[in-house]
Design an enzyme around this catalytic site. Structure first.
Site, PDB file in Angstrom:
ATOM      1  CG  ASP A  76      -3.955  -3.928   5.359  1.00 17.12           C
ATOM      2  OD1 ASP A  76      -5.051  -3.360   5.543  1.00 17.12           O
ATOM      3  OD2 ASP A  76      -3.603  -4.377   4.257  1.00 17.12           O
ATOM      4  CG  HIS A 114      -3.537   0.617   5.689  1.00 14.31           C
ATOM      5  ND1 HIS A 114      -3.759  -0.237   4.629  1.00 14.31           N
ATOM      6  CD2 HIS A 114      -2.239   1.024   5.566  1.00 14.31           C
ATOM      7  CE1 HIS A 114      -2.668  -0.349   3.900  1.00 14.31           C
ATOM      8  NE2 HIS A 114      -1.723   0.409   4.454  1.00 14.31           N
TER       9      HIS A 114
END
Length: 437
Positions: free
Chosen positions: A255, A278
């Site tokens: 993430d 991310h």
């Protein structure tokens, strides 16, 4: 570059078990510390280096060794030994160090709390393993929580292994819109004047580190490791904290490498490598009522590789009111990064949003400077602000991002913003019209 160890391996000052010998040991530790301070050279700090507290790791502290003193043994569960050592060290009137020596130990969920009477260090040389079986976990507790501590240091080269693989498959927030409650590897709550240095977080079940309500906390040469498909494993999430530094660190996760939530102020991220993951994100903001402003975010000299996003600011549509300002991304290298530069005020990962209602989060004073490298998507620069509250004072300077896909060269898109452009801008500034929501 080699770094001098902050502790001598031969240092073996130990506090004894009885109250009387504790007092004698404390006096000895106090004298040793005083002597160390009197003889140590005092040289001025180099600009940009760590503060006096952050350089405190070489003082002669009173030592509490979990193996030598508390009987902890490798491959056994040590939470009680750790909590006992912490209680005694926290009560010491002089600086103290808890040592978990090299080896692999099991650790159940623990909450380690202050306030303590003097500065305290946890020297973690070991690998600590969390329970892998989700049935063994209490849903209302984190794995390792540090709370209400001033002048805390954690160092030693050790690892927190969350053993999270079994948990990731049961926590697909993007598909379900709901995240199961799982423990973070480290929860740092209401810490002040704290340094986390040369520590690794491995395979957390949820966030690797959650920083809440902290003031003056630094992560130095901190390592986060998890595969790119480990769901919802934000590297370091920061919320309602001031004076956070993340420096010379390596983050690989599933993430956001770093996510910056509401109430975060004066956050510096420097010389960090990110990917997989991310990217580095401010937000998402605006999901909850009464969120506090985000002010003073500085991301510079970072390298981002193979991530789903690069550097971004994200807010929810149909949001609660909020503010994000004085946010700066500078000297960033992108290696095959999708969406390298992004302001997204229509952030809706689950697809369950009302995009027709604009975000009420005001974004202002944002800059993207000297960002270069390769994009994994043709749309390399996307600045889509709120139709209801357009962005103010957005600066884009010296951008050079290329794309080699079959669709053609890199493009950019802007909406509800009038950026200032300086220097070379590739792809050409705001070359594509915004698409309707």
């Amino acid at each position: 570059m080699q770094h001098t160890p902050f502790f001598l391996s031969s240092f073996a000052v130990l506090c004894s078990l009885t109250a009387h010998t504790h007092r004698v040991a404390y006096q000895a530790c106090t004298a040793a510390s005083r002597s160390s301070r009197l003889t140590k050279d005092s040289s001025p700090l180099t600009p940009g280096r760590l503060t006096a507290h952050e350089s405190r790791l070489d003082t002669q502290d009173c030592v509490f060794d979990l193996v030598a003193k508390y009987g902890a043994k490798p491959d056994t569960e040590i939470s009680q030994a750790l909590l006992t050592a912490w209680k005694e060290a926290c009560a010491a009137p002089t600086p103290s160090t808890i040592v978990i020596p090299k080896g692999t130990f099991l650790l159940n969920q623990v909450s380690i709390e202050g306030p303590c009477k003097a500065p305290i260090t946890l020297r973690l040389e070991a690998i600590l393993k969390a329970p892998a079986d989700l049935a063994q976990l209490k849903p209302d507790l984190e794995w390792v929580c540090f709370r209400n501590i001033d002048q805390f240091t954690m160092t030693g080269g050790g690892t927190f292994d969350g053993q999270g693989k079994a948990a990731w498959a049961n926590n697909d927030c993007k598909a379900t819109g709901k995240c199961n409650k799982l423990p973070n590897n480290l929860s740092l709550n209401f810490l002040t004047n704290t340094v986390i240095q040369e520590i690794t977080s491995l395979d957390s079940k949820l966030f690797h580190v959650n920083v809440l309500g902290c003031k003056n906390i630094s992560f130095v040469r901190f390592t986060i490791t998890a595969p790119g498909d480990s769901l919802n494993t934000d590297g370091i999430h920061i919320g309602r904290s001031t004076g956070v530094k993340i420096m010379e660190s390596d983050i690989k996760t599933g993430d956001d490498c770093v996510s910056i939530g509401d109430g975060s102020q004066q956050v510096t991220i420097e010389k960090v490598t990110c990917g997989p993951g991310h990217g580095i994100a401010v937000g998402s903001l605006g999901k909850y009522p009464k969120e506090e402003p985000v002010v003073g975010i500085f991301v510079r000299n970072c390298t981002i590789t193979g991530t789903d996003n690069g550097v971004r600011v994200k807010t929810w549509p149909a949001s609660e009111p909020g503010e994000a300002s004085d946010i700066h991304f500078e000297d960033i290298i992108m290696n095959n990064v999708s969406n390298p530069i992004l302001i997204d005020q229509e952030y809706c990962p689950s697809g369950q949003c009302t995009k027709q209602i604009p975000s009420k989060v005001k974004i202002s004073k944002v800059s993207f400077k000297n960002i270069r490298g390769t994009s994994g998507t043709q749309l390399a620069v996307k600045i889509v602000c709120s139709q209801g509250i357009p962005c103010d004072c957005v600066e884009v300077a010296d951008i050079d991002l290329t794309y080699s896909g079959k669709e053609g060269p890199a493009t950019s898109l802007c909406a509800n913003v009038k950026p200032t452009f300086i220097g070379k801008i590739n792809p050409p500034a705001c070359a594509a019209p915004a698409q309707p929501a």
